[in-house]
Each structure stands twice: as structure tokens, then as C-alpha cells.
Design an enzyme around this catalytic site. Structure first.
Site, PDB file in Angstrom:
ATOM      1  N   LEU A 259      11.924 -20.449  -3.967  1.00  0.00           N
ATOM      2  CA  LEU A 259      10.403 -19.299  -3.666  1.00  0.00           C
ATOM      3  C   LEU A 259       9.195 -19.573  -4.338  1.00  0.00           C
ATOM      4  O   LEU A 259       9.212 -19.669  -5.788  1.00  0.00           O
ATOM      5  CB  LEU A 259      10.882 -18.583  -3.068  1.00  0.00           C
ATOM      6  CG  LEU A 259       9.966 -17.071  -3.407  1.00  0.00           C
ATOM      7  CD1 LEU A 259       9.770 -16.610  -1.479  1.00  0.00           C
ATOM      8  CD2 LEU A 259      11.271 -15.622  -3.364  1.00  0.00           C
TER       9      LEU A 259
ATOM     10  N   ASP B 146       0.937  -1.040   0.077  1.00  0.00           N
ATOM     11  CA  ASP B 146      -0.027   0.158   0.422  1.00  0.00           C
ATOM     12  C   ASP B 146       0.745   1.282  -0.543  1.00  0.00           C
ATOM     13  O   ASP B 146       1.845   1.388   0.389  1.00  0.00           O
ATOM     14  CB  ASP B 146      -0.704   0.056   1.729  1.00  0.00           C
ATOM     15  CG  ASP B 146      -1.442   0.789   1.064  1.00  0.00           C
ATOM     16  OD1 ASP B 146      -2.378   1.160   0.345  1.00  0.00           O
ATOM     17  OD2 ASP B 146      -2.215   0.936   2.097  1.00  0.00           O
TER      18      ASP B 146
ATOM     19  N   HIS C 256       2.700   3.134  -9.401  1.00  0.00           N
ATOM     20  CA  HIS C 256       3.071   1.672  -9.626  1.00  0.00           C
ATOM     21  C   HIS C 256       3.942   1.315  -9.386  1.00  0.00           C
ATOM     22  O   HIS C 256       4.655   0.123  -9.208  1.00  0.00           O
ATOM     23  CB  HIS C 256       1.796   1.344 -10.495  1.00  0.00           C
ATOM     24  CG  HIS C 256       1.032   1.375  -9.929  1.00  0.00           C
ATOM     25  ND1 HIS C 256      -0.119   1.373  -7.938  1.00  0.00           N
ATOM     26  CD2 HIS C 256      -0.468   2.295  -9.867  1.00  0.00           C
ATOM     27  CE1 HIS C 256      -1.213   1.910  -8.039  1.00  0.00           C
ATOM     28  NE2 HIS C 256      -1.858   2.846  -8.340  1.00  0.00           N
TER      29      HIS C 256
HETATM   30  C1  FPP Z   1      -2.185  -0.418  -3.510  1.00  0.00           C
HETATM   31  O1  FPP Z   1      -1.364   0.937  -3.305  1.00  0.00           O
HETATM   32  C2  FPP Z   1      -1.587  -0.324  -4.586  1.00  0.00           C
HETATM   33  C3  FPP Z   1      -2.411  -1.235  -5.750  1.00  0.00           C
HETATM   34  C4  FPP Z   1      -3.179  -1.080  -5.744  1.00  0.00           C
HETATM   35  C5  FPP Z   1      -1.183  -2.184  -6.675  1.00  0.00           C
HETATM   36  C6  FPP Z   1      -0.041  -2.801  -5.937  1.00  0.00           C
HETATM   37  C7  FPP Z   1       0.687  -3.344  -7.746  1.00  0.00           C
HETATM   38  C8  FPP Z   1       1.715  -3.126  -7.963  1.00  0.00           C
HETATM   39  C9  FPP Z   1       2.944  -2.839  -6.638  1.00  0.00           C
HETATM   40  C10 FPP Z   1       3.131  -3.022  -8.831  1.00  0.00           C
HETATM   41  C11 FPP Z   1       2.013  -4.537  -9.958  1.00  0.00           C
HETATM   42  C12 FPP Z   1       2.991  -4.968  -9.014  1.00  0.00           C
HETATM   43  C13 FPP Z   1       3.244  -6.493 -10.017  1.00  0.00           C
HETATM   44  C14 FPP Z   1       3.608  -7.724  -9.273  1.00  0.00           C
HETATM   45  C15 FPP Z   1       2.681  -6.848 -11.533  1.00  0.00           C
HETATM   46  P1  FPP Z   1      -2.832   2.990  -3.444  1.00  0.00           P
HETATM   47  O2  FPP Z   1      -2.528   2.582  -4.882  1.00  0.00           O
HETATM   48  O3  FPP Z   1      -3.703   1.937  -2.595  1.00  0.00           O
HETATM   49  O4  FPP Z   1      -1.562   3.559  -2.995  1.00  0.00           O
HETATM   50  P2  FPP Z   1      -2.308   4.701  -1.863  1.00  0.00           P
HETATM   51  O5  FPP Z   1      -3.305   4.040  -0.478  1.00  0.00           O
HETATM   52  O6  FPP Z   1      -1.391   5.587  -1.920  1.00  0.00           O
HETATM   53  O7  FPP Z   1      -3.386   5.502  -2.812  1.00  0.00           O
END
Ligand code: FPP
Length: 243
Positions: free
Chosen positions: A127, A16, A33
Site C-alpha cells: 500500500l 475533518d 488530532h
Molecule cells: C481537520 O480537523 C484536521 C486537521 C487539520 C489535521 C489532521 C491531522 C490528523 C488527523 C492527525 C495527524 C495525522 C498524521 C498522519 C500525522 P479540524 O481540526 O479542522 O476539525 P474541526 O473542523 O472539527 O475544527
């Protein structure tokens, strides 16, 4: 002589803070991201070195389909890019990648990248990296209940046969040990529909760091914190037993 540090078999992570990381830098959310994908590499490295057997990453929840289309597309693109650029390397490193979630709503391209990463890395023994992708824990439990009901109606099992083990075996995580440690970055203290059944006795850790800044060092710190926890599984410690 120092005692051996206890290493979790399975670490699950709610990645997050990508959006906030981007906002703090005046960037678009999708850039958060992209930066977050680097942290994925750091965790895979750290977990493989430490001897963790399974890492599960909450990559995209079923609820995330409600985000702006541009952001959804960016996450899908990023997944495809990671598969194209990392699959061979991960296979060489002994990492087996599994995608956990509903295989619905994805584009043909994403579906074919899912097949590609799973088949390219299938032999990995060091892993197992599980990407929860279009995953919802409540839906997972509903599907398990439906499957067990179908089997009972078909006469394959008796209603009395349904116990915790059979229910666990009907989940998407069948065969994977429950997470010993769940990490959620960015100072949010929620599980957000992630591994709710499996988290019954997980240790929880909520570092303040935003996901794109989460480093191998942060991962090792999480392992240290885990090693310092006492897991009682509903029991009592020996030195606290009434005589
Ligand atoms: C949450 O942060 C994150 C996500 C919904 C996406 C996670 C994706 C990645 C880390 C990159 C892709 C990884 C792979 C393995 C393909 P948020 O967007 O909710 O953050 P915020 O709460 O600060 O808005």
C-alpha cells in the site's frame, strides 16, 4: 455466485472533525488530532486488508499555517511522533509512505522526519500511503503551469504538446492514479483545495462521523458504498442508450 466487489485503487480522505470531537469532550483541539492519529492506523489496516493500492490523507493544508501556533506545533509534533513510533512497523507491513506538498516552512526536525519515513518505508509494495502535508491543490496546479511554461520557453516541449496527460504528469501526484473515492468526514460537504484536478471523476462520500471516531468498519462501509455506485465518466449506461 456473488460478483466480486469493486475495490477502489485509490482512496483519498479529508480527515475533518478533530476539533469538534475534542470540544464535545471538553478537551483541547490538539487532543482531537492525537485521537485522529488512531483513525489513521485504522484506515491503513482496512485499506491494506481490502487491497486498496493508494490512500491519500489530507494531513495539513497550506492554509492550515494560519491556525494558532500551538495547534500547528501539536500537529507537527504528532507527525514526528508517528514517524518515530510507526515507521519500522509500516515498513514491515509493506506500507510505503510518501509526503506530498511544498517542502517549505517546516522545521529542520520535521524535514528530517519526512526523509526518515520516506526512506524507511521506501520498499513497501502492499500500500502507498500519501500524506498531503503543506499541500494546496491550486498552488500545485500553478506550479505545474509554471514548470510547463519553463519547459516550453527552454524549447523542451511545444505549447501544443501540453495536454491533460502532460499536465497530470507535472502535478505532485504524477504517476499516482486519480482517486476513485474521496471521503470527507464530519458532515462537511467541500473539497477544501484538495486534489481538485484529480477529483474530476472521483466518487464522493460524506459520512457524518467525526474523524477520531472513524473506524475500520466505517472505512469498509465506505468501500461498500463505493462498490454500489455506478461510474459513468461522462458516458451513458448501456440500458439507457436511445435505440
Ligand atoms: C481537520 O480537523 C484536521 C486537521 C487539520 C489535521 C489532521 C491531522 C490528523 C488527523 C492527525 C495527524 C495525522 C498524521 C498522519 C500525522 P479540524 O481540526 O479542522 O476539525 P474541526 O473542523 O472539527 O475544527
Amino acid at each position: 455466485m456473488s460478483e466480486k466487489r469493486s475495490i477502489p485503487k485509490h482512496v483519498a480522505i479529508i480527515m475533518d472533525g478533530n476539533g469538534r470531537w475534542a470540544k464535545q469532550r471538553g478537551k483541547e483541539r490538539h487532543e482531537g488530532h492525537i485521537a485522529g492519529a488512531e483513525a489513521v492506523n485504522a484506515v491503513v489496516r482496512g485499506a491494506a486488508k481490502a487491497g486498496v493500492d493508494y490512500v491519500t490523507l489530507y494531513t495539513f493544508s497550506t492554509e492550515n499555517w494560519g491556525r494558532p501556533e500551538a495547534e500547528i506545533n501539536a500537529i507537527m509534533e504528532l507527525f514526528c511522533y508517528m514517524v518515530a513510533s510507526r515507521a519500522e512497523e509500516l515498513a514491515k507491513e509493506g506500507v510505503s509512505v510518501k509526503i506530498m506538498g511544498e517542502r517549505t516552512r517546516f522545521s529542520e526536525k520535521v524535514l528530517s522526519m519526512i526523509d526518515q519515513i520516506e526512506s524507511t518505508t521506501a520498499e513497501g509494495k502492499l500500500l502507498t500511503l500519501i500524506l498531503a502535508f503543506n499541500y494546496s491543490s491550486r498552488r500545485e496546479m500553478v506550479f505545474a503551469a509554471q514548470e510547463l511554461a519553463r519547459r516550453a520557453v527552454a524549447g523542451e516541449i511545444k505549447v501544443e504538446d501540453i495536454d491533460e496527460q502532460l499536465f497530470s504528469d507535472s502535478l505532485m501526484t504524477a504517476g499516482v492514479p486519480d482517486p476513485d473515492l474521496i471521503i470527507r468526514t464530519s458532515g462537511e460537504y467541500r473539497l477544501s483545495n484538495f486534489l481538485l484536478w484529480q477529483a474530476s471523476y472521483s466518487e464522493l462520500y460524506f459520512p457524518e462521523v467525526l474523524w477520531p471516531d472513524f473506524s475500520e468498519e466505517d472505512f469498509n462501509r465506505a468501500l461498500d458504498i463505493y462498490a454500489g455506485r455506478e461510474r459513468r465518466f461522462g458516458l451513458v449506461t448501456q440500458d439507457n442508450v436511445e435505440k
